[in-house]
Design a protein around this motif. Sequence first.
Motif, PDB file in Angstrom:
ATOM      1  N   GLN A 405       0.773  -1.222  -0.038  1.00 53.10           N
ATOM      2  CA  GLN A 405       0.047   0.036  -0.078  1.00 53.10           C
ATOM      3  C   GLN A 405       0.824   1.244  -0.146  1.00 53.10           C
ATOM      4  OE1 GLN A 405      -3.167  -0.366  -0.459  1.00 53.10           O
ATOM      5  NE2 GLN A 405      -2.870  -2.744  -0.053  1.00 53.10           N
ATOM      6  N   GLU A 406       2.214   1.023   0.105  1.00 55.51           N
ATOM      7  CA  GLU A 406       3.118   2.240   0.065  1.00 55.51           C
ATOM      8  C   GLU A 406       3.316   2.637  -1.396  1.00 55.51           C
ATOM      9  OE1 GLU A 406       3.907   4.223   2.946  1.00 55.51           O
ATOM     10  OE2 GLU A 406       2.203   2.814   3.981  1.00 55.51           O
ATOM     11  N   PHE A 407       3.648   3.912  -1.477  1.00 56.24           N
ATOM     12  CA  PHE A 407       4.123   4.548  -2.794  1.00 56.24           C
ATOM     13  C   PHE A 407       5.798   4.617  -2.486  1.00 56.24           C
ATOM     14  CE2 PHE A 407       5.230   8.377  -5.251  1.00 56.24           C
ATOM     15  CZ  PHE A 407       5.038   7.569  -6.511  1.00 56.24           C
ATOM     16  N   ARG A 408       6.396   3.675  -3.077  1.00 51.77           N
ATOM     17  CA  ARG A 408       7.752   3.367  -2.994  1.00 51.77           C
ATOM     18  C   ARG A 408       8.423   3.161  -4.592  1.00 51.77           C
ATOM     19  NH1 ARG A 408       9.022  -1.208   0.846  1.00 51.77           N
ATOM     20  NH2 ARG A 408      10.677  -1.035  -0.272  1.00 51.77           N
ATOM     21  N   PRO A 409       8.469   4.235  -5.126  1.00 53.53           N
ATOM     22  CA  PRO A 409       9.012   3.871  -6.802  1.00 53.53           C
ATOM     23  C   PRO A 409      10.570   3.400  -6.674  1.00 53.53           C
ATOM     24  CG  PRO A 409       8.345   6.326  -6.323  1.00 53.53           C
ATOM     25  CD  PRO A 409       8.399   5.695  -4.904  1.00 53.53           C
ATOM     26  N   GLU A 410      11.092   3.305  -5.693  1.00 54.83           N
ATOM     27  CA  GLU A 410      12.555   2.579  -5.596  1.00 54.83           C
ATOM     28  C   GLU A 410      12.444   1.269  -5.805  1.00 54.83           C
ATOM     29  OE1 GLU A 410      13.043   6.623  -3.386  1.00 54.83           O
ATOM     30  OE2 GLU A 410      11.602   4.929  -3.241  1.00 54.83           O
ATOM     31  N   ARG A 411      11.358   0.636  -5.610  1.00 59.43           N
ATOM     32  CA  ARG A 411      11.160  -0.867  -5.843  1.00 59.43           C
ATOM     33  C   ARG A 411      11.497  -1.153  -7.278  1.00 59.43           C
ATOM     34  NH1 ARG A 411       6.720  -2.561  -2.954  1.00 59.43           N
ATOM     35  NH2 ARG A 411       5.938  -0.534  -2.287  1.00 59.43           N
ATOM     36  N   PHE A 412      11.332  -0.165  -8.194  1.00 58.07           N
ATOM     37  CA  PHE A 412      11.629  -0.608  -9.623  1.00 58.07           C
ATOM     38  C   PHE A 412      12.941  -0.048 -10.106  1.00 58.07           C
ATOM     39  CE2 PHE A 412       6.491  -0.511  -9.218  1.00 58.07           C
ATOM     40  CZ  PHE A 412       6.444  -1.692 -10.043  1.00 58.07           C
ATOM     41  N   LEU A 413      13.588   0.387  -9.205  1.00 59.18           N
ATOM     42  CA  LEU A 413      14.833   0.854  -9.923  1.00 59.18           C
ATOM     43  C   LEU A 413      15.790  -0.007 -10.398  1.00 59.18           C
ATOM     44  CD1 LEU A 413      15.685   4.159  -7.585  1.00 59.18           C
ATOM     45  CD2 LEU A 413      15.041   4.128  -9.825  1.00 59.18           C
ATOM     46  N   ASN A 414      15.974  -1.011  -9.653  1.00 60.93           N
ATOM     47  CA  ASN A 414      16.885  -2.177 -10.003  1.00 60.93           C
ATOM     48  C   ASN A 414      16.421  -3.475 -10.405  1.00 60.93           C
ATOM     49  OD1 ASN A 414      19.507  -0.482  -9.450  1.00 60.93           O
ATOM     50  ND2 ASN A 414      18.888  -0.625  -7.352  1.00 60.93           N
ATOM     51  N   THR A 415      15.105  -3.413 -11.114  1.00 64.40           N
ATOM     52  CA  THR A 415      14.521  -4.633 -11.831  1.00 64.40           C
ATOM     53  C   THR A 415      14.044  -4.372 -13.156  1.00 64.40           C
ATOM     54  OG1 THR A 415      12.471  -6.120 -11.291  1.00 64.40           O
ATOM     55  CG2 THR A 415      12.504  -3.603 -10.913  1.00 64.40           C
ATOM     56  N   SER A 416      13.979  -5.473 -13.679  1.00 68.63           N
ATOM     57  CA  SER A 416      13.704  -5.541 -15.090  1.00 68.63           C
ATOM     58  C   SER A 416      12.062  -5.530 -15.231  1.00 68.63           C
ATOM     59  CB  SER A 416      14.191  -6.830 -16.045  1.00 68.63           C
ATOM     60  OG  SER A 416      13.662  -7.905 -15.258  1.00 68.63           O
ATOM     61  N   THR A 417      11.384  -5.520 -14.138  1.00 71.96           N
ATOM     62  CA  THR A 417       9.783  -5.782 -14.189  1.00 71.96           C
ATOM     63  C   THR A 417       9.353  -4.427 -14.691  1.00 71.96           C
ATOM     64  OG1 THR A 417       9.507  -7.034 -12.169  1.00 71.96           O
ATOM     65  CG2 THR A 417       7.819  -5.942 -12.944  1.00 71.96           C
ATOM     66  N   ASP A 418       8.378  -4.739 -15.928  1.00 77.11           N
ATOM     67  CA  ASP A 418       7.909  -3.676 -16.667  1.00 77.11           C
ATOM     68  C   ASP A 418       6.363  -3.876 -16.874  1.00 77.11           C
ATOM     69  OD1 ASP A 418       7.813  -1.452 -18.220  1.00 77.11           O
ATOM     70  OD2 ASP A 418       9.530  -2.149 -19.359  1.00 77.11           O
ATOM     71  N   TYR A 419       5.694  -2.800 -17.592  1.00 75.79           N
ATOM     72  CA  TYR A 419       4.298  -2.704 -17.766  1.00 75.79           C
ATOM     73  C   TYR A 419       3.817  -3.291 -19.005  1.00 75.79           C
ATOM     74  CZ  TYR A 419       5.994   1.620 -19.018  1.00 75.79           C
ATOM     75  OH  TYR A 419       6.707   2.693 -19.663  1.00 75.79           O
ATOM     76  N   LYS A 420       4.955  -3.943 -19.835  1.00 72.89           N
ATOM     77  CA  LYS A 420       4.414  -4.361 -21.186  1.00 72.89           C
ATOM     78  C   LYS A 420       3.735  -5.709 -21.325  1.00 72.89           C
ATOM     79  CE  LYS A 420       8.016  -0.953 -22.873  1.00 72.89           C
ATOM     80  NZ  LYS A 420       9.218  -1.014 -23.500  1.00 72.89           N
ATOM     81  N   GLY A 421       3.221  -6.185 -20.383  1.00 70.89           N
ATOM     82  CA  GLY A 421       2.796  -7.408 -20.594  1.00 70.89           C
ATOM     83  C   GLY A 421       3.450  -8.607 -20.328  1.00 70.89           C
ATOM     84  N   LEU A 422       4.772  -8.544 -20.112  1.00 67.96           N
ATOM     85  CA  LEU A 422       5.587  -9.903 -20.068  1.00 67.96           C
ATOM     86  C   LEU A 422       5.931 -10.244 -18.596  1.00 67.96           C
ATOM     87  CD1 LEU A 422       8.178  -8.878 -22.686  1.00 67.96           C
ATOM     88  CD2 LEU A 422       6.372 -10.187 -23.016  1.00 67.96           C
ATOM     89  N   HIS A 423       5.582  -9.464 -17.422  1.00 64.52           N
ATOM     90  CA  HIS A 423       5.710  -9.358 -16.151  1.00 64.52           C
ATOM     91  C   HIS A 423       4.287  -9.770 -15.633  1.00 64.52           C
ATOM     92  CE1 HIS A 423       9.569  -7.955 -17.332  1.00 64.52           C
ATOM     93  NE2 HIS A 423      10.214  -8.800 -16.508  1.00 64.52           N
ATOM     94  N   PHE A 424       3.754 -10.571 -15.218  1.00 62.11           N
ATOM     95  CA  PHE A 424       2.529 -10.834 -14.861  1.00 62.11           C
ATOM     96  C   PHE A 424       2.058 -10.285 -13.409  1.00 62.11           C
ATOM     97  CE2 PHE A 424       3.409 -13.714 -18.127  1.00 62.11           C
ATOM     98  CZ  PHE A 424       2.469 -13.773 -19.039  1.00 62.11           C
ATOM     99  N   GLU A 425       3.113  -9.578 -12.785  1.00 65.67           N
ATOM    100  CA  GLU A 425       2.707  -9.094 -11.446  1.00 65.67           C
ATOM    101  C   GLU A 425       2.578  -7.574 -11.816  1.00 65.67           C
ATOM    102  OE1 GLU A 425       7.429  -9.377 -11.718  1.00 65.67           O
ATOM    103  OE2 GLU A 425       5.401 -10.445 -12.277  1.00 65.67           O
ATOM    104  N   LEU A 426       2.616  -6.967 -12.876  1.00 61.26           N
ATOM    105  CA  LEU A 426       2.349  -5.865 -13.321  1.00 61.26           C
ATOM    106  C   LEU A 426       1.585  -5.675 -14.537  1.00 61.26           C
ATOM    107  CD1 LEU A 426       2.774  -2.808 -12.274  1.00 61.26           C
ATOM    108  CD2 LEU A 426       4.907  -2.731 -13.459  1.00 61.26           C
TER     109      LEU A 426
END
Length: 494
Positions: A405-426
């Motif tokens: 529930q926390e707004f923490r952009p840092e969680r995406f700084l050192n990860t390949s997780t993206d919103y283009k449909g290849l990572h199913f957690e996002l």
Amino acid sequence: MFSFLQNSPFFYYSCIVLIILISFKWISTLSRTNKNLPPSPPRLPIIGNLHQLGLNPHRSLEALSKKHGPLMLIHLGNVPMLVASSPEAAKEILKTHDLKFASRPKLRIPDILLYGSNDITFSPYGEYWRQLKSIAVVHLLNNTRVQSFEQVREKEVALMIDKIKNSCGSLVDLNELFFWLTNNIVCMASLGRKYGGSTFADIMDRFMHLLSGFNVGDYIPWLAWIDRLSGLEEKAHKVAKEFDDFLECVVEEHVHKRTEMDAQCREDQDLVDTLLDVQRDNATGFTFHRDVIKALILVRVLFSSFNFEIKKLIRHPRVMEKVQQEVTETAQGRSMILERDLEKMHYLKAIIKETLRLHTPVPLLVPRESTQDVELMGYDIPAGTQAIVNAWAIGRDPTLWEEPQEFRPERFLNTSTDYKGLHFELLPFGGGRRGCPGIQFAIVIIELALANVIYKFDLALPDGVKGKDLDMSEKYGLVVHKKSPLIVVATSRF
């Protein structure tokens, strides 16, 4: 009399037919009972689980999934609907069995608004849809086409920045400014010129409201009269007619211009020009009617940006300070952030990903429908079952995200997780072959606008209101919007 009937051949054959029908009904019921269906919440007669959806179905379904599991079966009236609330379940629908879940259910209101669902979003899976997707990918939304409108985007963002600057410290409605920014860019890219005014905005607003609405007849067909009695279908027909008149004028205007000049010689073809070229050349052999052109234009024109990002930054001064430092260093004293600068802004991109995680624009994605029986995660899913992915619930799953529930952009700084449909957690834009094809076009507008606003201005709430008191509540629909406008006082940083 009864003795006569017993000796009658008609009575004899009628009994045989009745026995066969009863046997068939019993066997079909038994076969359904023997199917290993996913767990389901108890349902009521006629309405099924409709009463459990509430005003915010993505939140209600998240609560039900905690009790019944990440893959559950609910019934909306007499329509079975599969609900996926985990990355594993989403992957099964969007990737492993993507082809079997590639179709769309037939929905009455989209049918009225979108020329019989002849658009790329709601049309059922088949050769027609494959041709539309090919046209969109090859001619409309490829990298070259998106980049060709770079100057349009930069010019419109500069105009928006000037409007904020000219406010001289008075109140600014960023919601309204972002709406018109998006509208102007999309209209320039799609229609060749801007179309503004309150009338146009009103039609768009009514269109999206209707498209997001609930149609009883889709799930309880014998109650379809309710939608007619409530005026829902009449409103849909009215809006469809208004938009059709508008689009017909746009297309005719382009056709007229093309008689005066060779469209191939024009360097700045818009969407309508491109579609007319495709229709003229007919290289694929696909019959390309005028209504198909208008349906494709309509979905593009109704593209909407999402500006929860600014509210999040105002609520989190630490994040605002960090991203302002990034954009300032990138700009190196220039008057404006340009598109070529965006690739360097890793923290800005992380902010957008984190906002999309917390405020998924289409929380339940667009429903799919299975075209074949399929075994999914050990369960038997019959053909004709609708399926939705609760992307909103996945984005807030505590087993996937630390302090979700926390707004923490840092969680995406050192990860390949993206919103283009290849990572199913996002999955803000879905995935698989029915994922949104316009991701790149949408995101570059959001990045460019956000970078320049936070580069040029310090933003504060009026009347001493603190960021923590900012209303972040949502208004549910096909696309989620903020309930309240974003009114700020903008002070120039330079």
